[in-house]
Design an enzyme around this catalytic site. Structure first.
Site, mmCIF file in Angstrom:
data_model
loop_
_atom_site.group_PDB
_atom_site.id
_atom_site.type_symbol
_atom_site.label_atom_id
_atom_site.label_comp_id
_atom_site.label_asym_id
_atom_site.label_seq_id
_atom_site.Cartn_x
_atom_site.Cartn_y
_atom_site.Cartn_z
ATOM 1 N N LYS A 129 0.827 -1.212 0.000
ATOM 2 C CA LYS A 129 0.000 0.000 0.000
ATOM 3 C C LYS A 129 0.858 1.258 0.000
ATOM 4 O O LYS A 129 0.639 2.174 -0.775
ATOM 5 C CB LYS A 129 -0.908 0.052 1.253
ATOM 6 C CG LYS A 129 -1.862 -1.112 1.383
ATOM 7 C CD LYS A 129 -2.734 -0.971 2.629
ATOM 8 C CE LYS A 129 -1.964 -0.981 3.947
ATOM 9 N NZ LYS A 129 -1.247 -2.235 4.234
ATOM 10 N N ARG A 168 -9.179 1.489 8.800
ATOM 11 C CA ARG A 168 -8.769 0.122 9.068
ATOM 12 C C ARG A 168 -9.850 -0.644 9.804
ATOM 13 O O ARG A 168 -9.669 -1.814 10.101
ATOM 14 C CB ARG A 168 -7.520 0.155 9.944
ATOM 15 C CG ARG A 168 -6.267 -0.340 9.221
ATOM 16 C CD ARG A 168 -5.143 -0.281 10.234
ATOM 17 N NE ARG A 168 -3.992 -1.014 9.860
ATOM 18 C CZ ARG A 168 -2.909 -0.479 9.285
ATOM 19 N NH1 ARG A 168 -2.894 0.785 8.937
ATOM 20 N NH2 ARG A 168 -1.864 -1.232 9.044
ATOM 21 N N ARG A 185 11.488 -6.205 4.570
ATOM 22 C CA ARG A 185 11.204 -4.754 4.520
ATOM 23 C C ARG A 185 12.208 -4.007 5.388
ATOM 24 O O ARG A 185 12.499 -4.393 6.514
ATOM 25 C CB ARG A 185 9.780 -4.462 5.002
ATOM 26 C CG ARG A 185 9.542 -2.964 5.173
ATOM 27 C CD ARG A 185 8.088 -2.562 5.091
ATOM 28 N NE ARG A 185 7.268 -2.999 6.192
ATOM 29 C CZ ARG A 185 5.965 -2.731 6.298
ATOM 30 N NH1 ARG A 185 5.344 -2.045 5.349
ATOM 31 N NH2 ARG A 185 5.278 -3.162 7.323
ATOM 32 N N ARG A 214 11.538 -2.733 11.135
ATOM 33 C CA ARG A 214 10.591 -2.242 12.145
ATOM 34 C C ARG A 214 10.331 -3.327 13.183
ATOM 35 O O ARG A 214 10.224 -4.491 12.854
ATOM 36 C CB ARG A 214 9.257 -1.873 11.473
ATOM 37 C CG ARG A 214 9.232 -0.478 10.916
ATOM 38 C CD ARG A 214 8.076 -0.235 9.955
ATOM 39 N NE ARG A 214 6.787 -0.716 10.428
ATOM 40 C CZ ARG A 214 5.655 -0.584 9.724
ATOM 41 N NH1 ARG A 214 5.675 0.005 8.525
ATOM 42 N NH2 ARG A 214 4.518 -1.039 10.187
ATOM 43 N N ARG A 216 -0.543 -9.305 13.298
ATOM 44 C CA ARG A 216 -1.111 -8.205 12.506
ATOM 45 C C ARG A 216 -1.982 -8.741 11.383
ATOM 46 O O ARG A 216 -2.986 -8.126 11.031
ATOM 47 C CB ARG A 216 0.020 -7.329 11.957
ATOM 48 C CG ARG A 216 0.675 -6.498 13.053
ATOM 49 C CD ARG A 216 1.988 -5.903 12.605
ATOM 50 N NE ARG A 216 1.822 -4.954 11.535
ATOM 51 C CZ ARG A 216 2.794 -4.627 10.681
ATOM 52 N NH1 ARG A 216 3.989 -5.187 10.791
ATOM 53 N NH2 ARG A 216 2.573 -3.761 9.742
HETATM 54 P P1 ADP Z 1 1.572 -1.473 7.392
HETATM 55 O O1 ADP Z 1 1.909 -0.450 6.333
HETATM 56 O O2 ADP Z 1 2.616 -2.496 7.530
HETATM 57 O O3 ADP Z 1 0.197 -2.063 7.203
HETATM 58 P P2 ADP Z 1 1.221 0.806 9.055
HETATM 59 O O4 ADP Z 1 2.462 1.573 8.976
HETATM 60 O O5 ADP Z 1 0.068 1.236 8.199
HETATM 61 O O6 ADP Z 1 1.550 -0.713 8.778
HETATM 62 O O7 ADP Z 1 0.694 0.749 10.556
HETATM 63 C C1 ADP Z 1 1.526 0.361 11.618
HETATM 64 C C2 ADP Z 1 0.688 0.240 12.873
HETATM 65 O O8 ADP Z 1 0.114 1.525 13.197
HETATM 66 C C3 ADP Z 1 -0.507 -0.690 12.787
HETATM 67 O O9 ADP Z 1 -0.161 -2.037 13.033
HETATM 68 C C4 ADP Z 1 -1.424 -0.110 13.868
HETATM 69 O O10 ADP Z 1 -0.988 -0.481 15.170
HETATM 70 C C5 ADP Z 1 -1.189 1.376 13.736
HETATM 71 N N1 ADP Z 1 -2.170 1.996 12.808
HETATM 72 C C6 ADP Z 1 -1.901 2.604 11.629
HETATM 73 N N2 ADP Z 1 -3.017 3.071 11.064
HETATM 74 C C7 ADP Z 1 -4.040 2.744 11.899
HETATM 75 C C8 ADP Z 1 -5.449 2.931 11.865
HETATM 76 N N3 ADP Z 1 -6.064 3.550 10.840
HETATM 77 N N4 ADP Z 1 -6.176 2.466 12.905
HETATM 78 C C9 ADP Z 1 -5.591 1.853 13.943
HETATM 79 N N5 ADP Z 1 -4.278 1.632 14.042
HETATM 80 C C10 ADP Z 1 -3.496 2.069 13.033
HETATM 81 P P1 ADP Z 2 2.283 -1.776 3.218
HETATM 82 O O1 ADP Z 2 2.307 -0.278 3.182
HETATM 83 O O2 ADP Z 2 1.048 -2.352 2.572
HETATM 84 O O3 ADP Z 2 2.515 -2.333 4.576
HETATM 85 P P2 ADP Z 2 4.870 -1.628 1.811
HETATM 86 O O4 ADP Z 2 4.581 -0.732 0.667
HETATM 87 O O5 ADP Z 2 5.638 -1.095 2.939
HETATM 88 O O6 ADP Z 2 3.473 -2.312 2.325
HETATM 89 O O7 ADP Z 2 5.586 -2.938 1.238
HETATM 90 C C1 ADP Z 2 5.975 -4.016 2.089
HETATM 91 C C2 ADP Z 2 7.333 -4.533 1.670
HETATM 92 O O8 ADP Z 2 7.241 -5.180 0.396
HETATM 93 C C3 ADP Z 2 8.396 -3.442 1.489
HETATM 94 O O9 ADP Z 2 9.642 -3.968 1.852
HETATM 95 C C4 ADP Z 2 8.353 -3.122 0.002
HETATM 96 O O10 ADP Z 2 9.608 -2.623 -0.452
HETATM 97 C C5 ADP Z 2 8.044 -4.498 -0.592
HETATM 98 N N1 ADP Z 2 7.206 -4.434 -1.801
HETATM 99 C C6 ADP Z 2 6.243 -3.533 -2.101
HETATM 100 N N2 ADP Z 2 5.651 -3.819 -3.289
HETATM 101 C C7 ADP Z 2 6.239 -4.954 -3.737
HETATM 102 C C8 ADP Z 2 6.070 -5.779 -4.913
HETATM 103 N N3 ADP Z 2 5.136 -5.504 -5.842
HETATM 104 N N4 ADP Z 2 6.853 -6.878 -5.014
HETATM 105 C C9 ADP Z 2 7.764 -7.180 -4.063
HETATM 106 N N5 ADP Z 2 7.993 -6.452 -2.949
HETATM 107 C C10 ADP Z 2 7.244 -5.351 -2.780
#
Ligand code: ADP
Ligand code: ADP
Ligand code: ZN
Length: 214
Positions: free
Chosen positions: A13, A88, A127, A160, A171
């Site tokens: 995302k 979320r 990541r 992270r 998660r």
């Molecule tokens: P990822 O990109 O790996 O899905 P995020 O960076 O979006 O993770 O979020 C990291 C953490 O921050 C989540 O696991 C949650 O604890 C918190 N978080 C982020 N956005 C929200 C939301 N909209 N509602 C509740 N918790 C959130």
């Molecule tokens: P989210 O915001 O949904 O948690 P990220 O954008 O941070 O996800 O991506 C999660 C991990 O996967 C990161 O290390 C990113 O560099 C990698 N990644 C993202 N898109 C792709 C893809 N299409 N193929 C392989 N790895 C990817």
């Protein structure tokens, strides 16, 4: 254009939201990034959020909703935004809709980046995130030019805490229970678009551009 990115943690995302923001000149609003910045700056919000984030749990809705809705008041949101990590939960989605309805607006697209759980676990361990600017890399798929160093700002890259395998599984469970229902929610509003998130990042982006238009 108002866009929501849906998908499991690690689906890509953030990676795609950054590219969308750049191409369509709208801000990328990541609630995860906002919380991490608050943690880094030692704010009250950051302290509260951290206790949930470290356990792989969602931060309570009441700490998230106003934060995001207040953000829309800034000038850069005049032409829309791409939301990454919000909403979320169903109550967050309802609060967002209610806030937009008040000003006669609505979400245009909810893009679901589809990646199966098996792929997610592998992706997350690779990541690496920049401690300073929030850029994201992947050890195999999207490596930085210099190991351990951010291409954009030169700061250190880290794994992270919540990307360690034990927390990732938790998660994912939280995602299936609390966030996945949003797919039906936005389907019923006729704004859901699905893209395959397992292909390489340029292909995922091409599929998104096809949905959004050039
Ligand atoms: P990822 O990109 O790996 O899905 P995020 O960076 O979006 O993770 O979020 C990291 C953490 O921050 C989540 O696991 C949650 O604890 C918190 N978080 C982020 N956005 C929200 C939301 N909209 N509602 C509740 N918790 C959130
Ligand atoms: P989210 O915001 O949904 O948690 P990220 O954008 O941070 O996800 O991506 C999660 C991990 O996967 C990161 O290390 C990113 O560099 C990698 N990644 C993202 N898109 C792709 C893809 N299409 N193929 C392989 N790895 C990817
Ligand atoms: Zn950086």
């Amino acid at each position: 254009m108002k866009i929501i990115m849906l998908g499991a943690p690690g689906a890509g995302k953030g990676t795609q939201a950054k590219k969308i923001a750049e191409k369509y000149s709208i801000p990328h609003i990541s609630t995860g990034d906002i919380f991490r910045a608050n943690i880094k700056n030692g704010t009250e919000l950051g302290k509260k959020a951290k206790t949930y984030m470290d356990q792989g749990l969602l931060v309570p809705d009441e700490l998230v909703v106003d934060l995001v809705i207040d953000r829309f008041a800034q000038d850069d949101c005049a032409n829309g935004y791409v939301l990454d990590g919000f909403p979320r939960t169903i109550p967050q989605a309802e609060a967002l809709d209610a806030a937009l309805a008040k000003i006669n607006e609505k979400i245009d697209y909810a893009i679901n980046v589809e990646v199966p759980d098996e792929n997610i676990i592998k992706r997350m361990s690779g990541r690496r995130a920049c401690v300073s600017c929030g850029a994201t890399y992947h050890l195999e798929h999207i490596p930085p030019k210099k190991e351990g160093i951010c291409d954009t700002c030169g700061a250190e890259l880290i794994l992270r805490d919540d990307d360690k395998p034990e927390t990732v599984q938790k998660r994912l469970n939280v995602y299936h229970e609390q966030t996945q229902p949003l797919i039906d929610y936005y389907t019923s509003k006729n704004v859901l678009k699905e893209v395959d998130g397992t292909v390489d990042m340029a292909e995922v982006f091409a599929a998104i551009v096809k949905v959004l238009g050039e």
